[in-house]
Design a protein around this motif. Structure first.
Motif, PDB file in Angstrom:
ATOM      1  N   ALA A   1      20.314  36.923  73.361  1.00  0.00           N
ATOM      2  CA  ALA A   1      19.139  36.788  72.498  1.00  0.00           C
ATOM      3  C   ALA A   1      18.888  38.071  71.712  1.00  0.00           C
ATOM      4  O   ALA A   1      18.580  38.032  70.513  1.00  0.00           O
ATOM      5  N   ALA A   2      19.022  39.220  72.360  1.00  0.00           N
ATOM      6  CA  ALA A   2      18.836  40.496  71.671  1.00  0.00           C
ATOM      7  C   ALA A   2      19.856  40.649  70.549  1.00  0.00           C
ATOM      8  O   ALA A   2      19.528  41.129  69.452  1.00  0.00           O
TER       9      ALA A   2
ATOM     10  N   PRO B   1      18.186  27.957  78.584  1.00  0.00           N
ATOM     11  CA  PRO B   1      19.533  27.730  78.074  1.00  0.00           C
ATOM     12  C   PRO B   1      20.060  28.966  77.349  1.00  0.00           C
ATOM     13  O   PRO B   1      19.288  29.751  76.795  1.00  0.00           O
ATOM     14  N   HIS B   2      21.375  29.124  77.347  1.00  0.00           N
ATOM     15  CA  HIS B   2      21.995  30.236  76.628  1.00  0.00           C
ATOM     16  C   HIS B   2      21.651  30.084  75.141  1.00  0.00           C
ATOM     17  O   HIS B   2      21.825  29.002  74.573  1.00  0.00           O
ATOM     18  N   PRO B   3      21.176  31.136  74.496  1.00  0.00           N
ATOM     19  CA  PRO B   3      20.740  31.010  73.104  1.00  0.00           C
ATOM     20  C   PRO B   3      21.910  30.963  72.130  1.00  0.00           C
ATOM     21  O   PRO B   3      22.939  31.605  72.332  1.00  0.00           O
ATOM     22  N   CYS B   4      21.728  30.200  71.063  1.00  0.00           N
ATOM     23  CA  CYS B   4      22.764  30.145  70.030  1.00  0.00           C
ATOM     24  C   CYS B   4      22.182  30.384  68.640  1.00  0.00           C
ATOM     25  O   CYS B   4      22.934  30.455  67.671  1.00  0.00           O
ATOM     26  N   GLN B   5      20.851  30.517  68.530  1.00  0.00           N
ATOM     27  CA  GLN B   5      20.237  30.756  67.232  1.00  0.00           C
ATOM     28  C   GLN B   5      18.839  31.325  67.409  1.00  0.00           C
ATOM     29  O   GLN B   5      18.269  31.243  68.491  1.00  0.00           O
ATOM     30  N   VAL B   6      18.325  31.893  66.328  1.00  0.00           N
ATOM     31  CA  VAL B   6      16.929  32.322  66.313  1.00  0.00           C
ATOM     32  C   VAL B   6      16.121  31.288  65.549  1.00  0.00           C
ATOM     33  O   VAL B   6      16.662  30.494  64.796  1.00  0.00           O
ATOM     34  N   HIS B   7      14.826  31.316  65.761  1.00  0.00           N
ATOM     35  CA  HIS B   7      13.884  30.515  64.996  1.00  0.00           C
ATOM     36  C   HIS B   7      13.100  31.481  64.116  1.00  0.00           C
ATOM     37  O   HIS B   7      12.914  32.642  64.461  1.00  0.00           O
ATOM     38  N   THR B   8      12.619  30.984  62.994  1.00  0.00           N
ATOM     39  CA  THR B   8      11.914  31.858  62.057  1.00  0.00           C
ATOM     40  C   THR B   8      10.592  31.238  61.633  1.00  0.00           C
ATOM     41  O   THR B   8      10.361  30.047  61.836  1.00  0.00           O
ATOM     42  N   ALA B   9       9.773  32.057  61.005  1.00  0.00           N
ATOM     43  CA  ALA B   9       8.455  31.623  60.547  1.00  0.00           C
ATOM     44  C   ALA B   9       8.548  30.437  59.599  1.00  0.00           C
ATOM     45  O   ALA B   9       7.646  29.591  59.568  1.00  0.00           O
ATOM     46  N   GLN B  10       9.625  30.322  58.855  1.00  0.00           N
ATOM     47  CA  GLN B  10       9.778  29.214  57.915  1.00  0.00           C
ATOM     48  C   GLN B  10       9.889  27.877  58.650  1.00  0.00           C
ATOM     49  O   GLN B  10       9.585  26.830  58.089  1.00  0.00           O
ATOM     50  N   GLU B  11      10.306  27.894  59.903  1.00  0.00           N
ATOM     51  CA  GLU B  11      10.439  26.670  60.704  1.00  0.00           C
ATOM     52  C   GLU B  11       9.168  26.298  61.440  1.00  0.00           C
ATOM     53  O   GLU B  11       9.054  25.173  61.914  1.00  0.00           O
ATOM     54  N   ALA B  12       8.255  27.254  61.601  1.00  0.00           N
ATOM     55  CA  ALA B  12       7.069  27.061  62.439  1.00  0.00           C
ATOM     56  C   ALA B  12       6.197  25.940  61.897  1.00  0.00           C
ATOM     57  O   ALA B  12       6.048  25.778  60.682  1.00  0.00           O
ATOM     58  N   PRO B  13       5.589  25.181  62.829  1.00  0.00           N
ATOM     59  CA  PRO B  13       4.682  24.097  62.406  1.00  0.00           C
ATOM     60  C   PRO B  13       3.436  24.607  61.747  1.00  0.00           C
ATOM     61  O   PRO B  13       3.010  25.692  61.937  1.00  0.00           O
TER      62      PRO B  13
END
Length: 185
Positions: free
Chosen positions: A27-28, A173-185
């Motif tokens: 994640a880092a 779960p093992h991370p495979c991506q980051v989430h960003t503010a553009q995705e936030a509800p």
């Protein structure tokens, strides 16, 4: 400085998430890769939980890290809500960022957004451009400026640097991506 904030963390009570050291390191790496284009001069870890992420992210980016005390929790006990009062060591924050133009602020979790809000407001008042990144974003977070996170969660998370999680915890779960503010509800 002490600031008041509202917002409550969401605890569905279904599980306690357990983050492994390997998942943390992955994640880092994802956070550092995503924030590299921001080109921060400094990574600030909010003590205590954000310090391991700050050290690892700064190491990957090849920049310094600083630790700033910003307290919102009264306890590490599972399911405890935060107080709504955030205490920030403002003098240490200003000293750490005296020569910085762009700062990446990191923490282990964004529970309500109050801690990150307090720190980003103080930096904005000093003319420092800041972005925020956390390992986990609780569904109760109402923090509009959270830039990057890895896991959305609605239950308690046990991090590798804390006391061992309960035996019936669920591995993140093992991370495979980051989430960003553009995705936030």
């Amino acid at each position: 400085m002490t600031l008041s904030a509202s917002g409550a963390r969401v605890f569905q009570g279904k599980r306690v998430w357990a983050m492994s050291q390997n998942a943390f390191l992955a994640a880092a790496t994802l956070i550092a890769a995503h924030e590299e284009t921001f080109a921060p001069d400094l990574v600030i870890g909010l003590a205590r939980g954000g310090v391991p992420l700050a050290r690892e992210t700064a190491r990957i980016l090849g920049i310094p890290a600083a630790e700033i005390r910003a307290q919102h929790n009264v306890s590490d006990m599972v399911g405890i809500q935060a107080t709504g009062e955030v205490e920030v060591d403002e003098a240490a924050l200003r000293a750490a960022t005296a020569s910085a133009r762009r700062v990446l602020i990191v923490d282990d979790i964004c529970g309500s957004g109050a801690t990150l809000t307090a720190v980003t407001h103080l930096l904005a008042d000093s003319g420092v451009e800041a972005r925020t990144a956390v390992l986990c974003r609780n569904d109760g977070a109402r923090f509009h400026a959270l830039d990057t996170w890895v896991w959305p969660v609605a239950d308690w998370v046990a991090f590798p640097w804390e006391a061992p999680p309960p035996p019936d915890s669920t591995p993140l779960p093992h991370p495979c991506q980051v989430h960003t503010a553009q995705e936030a509800p």
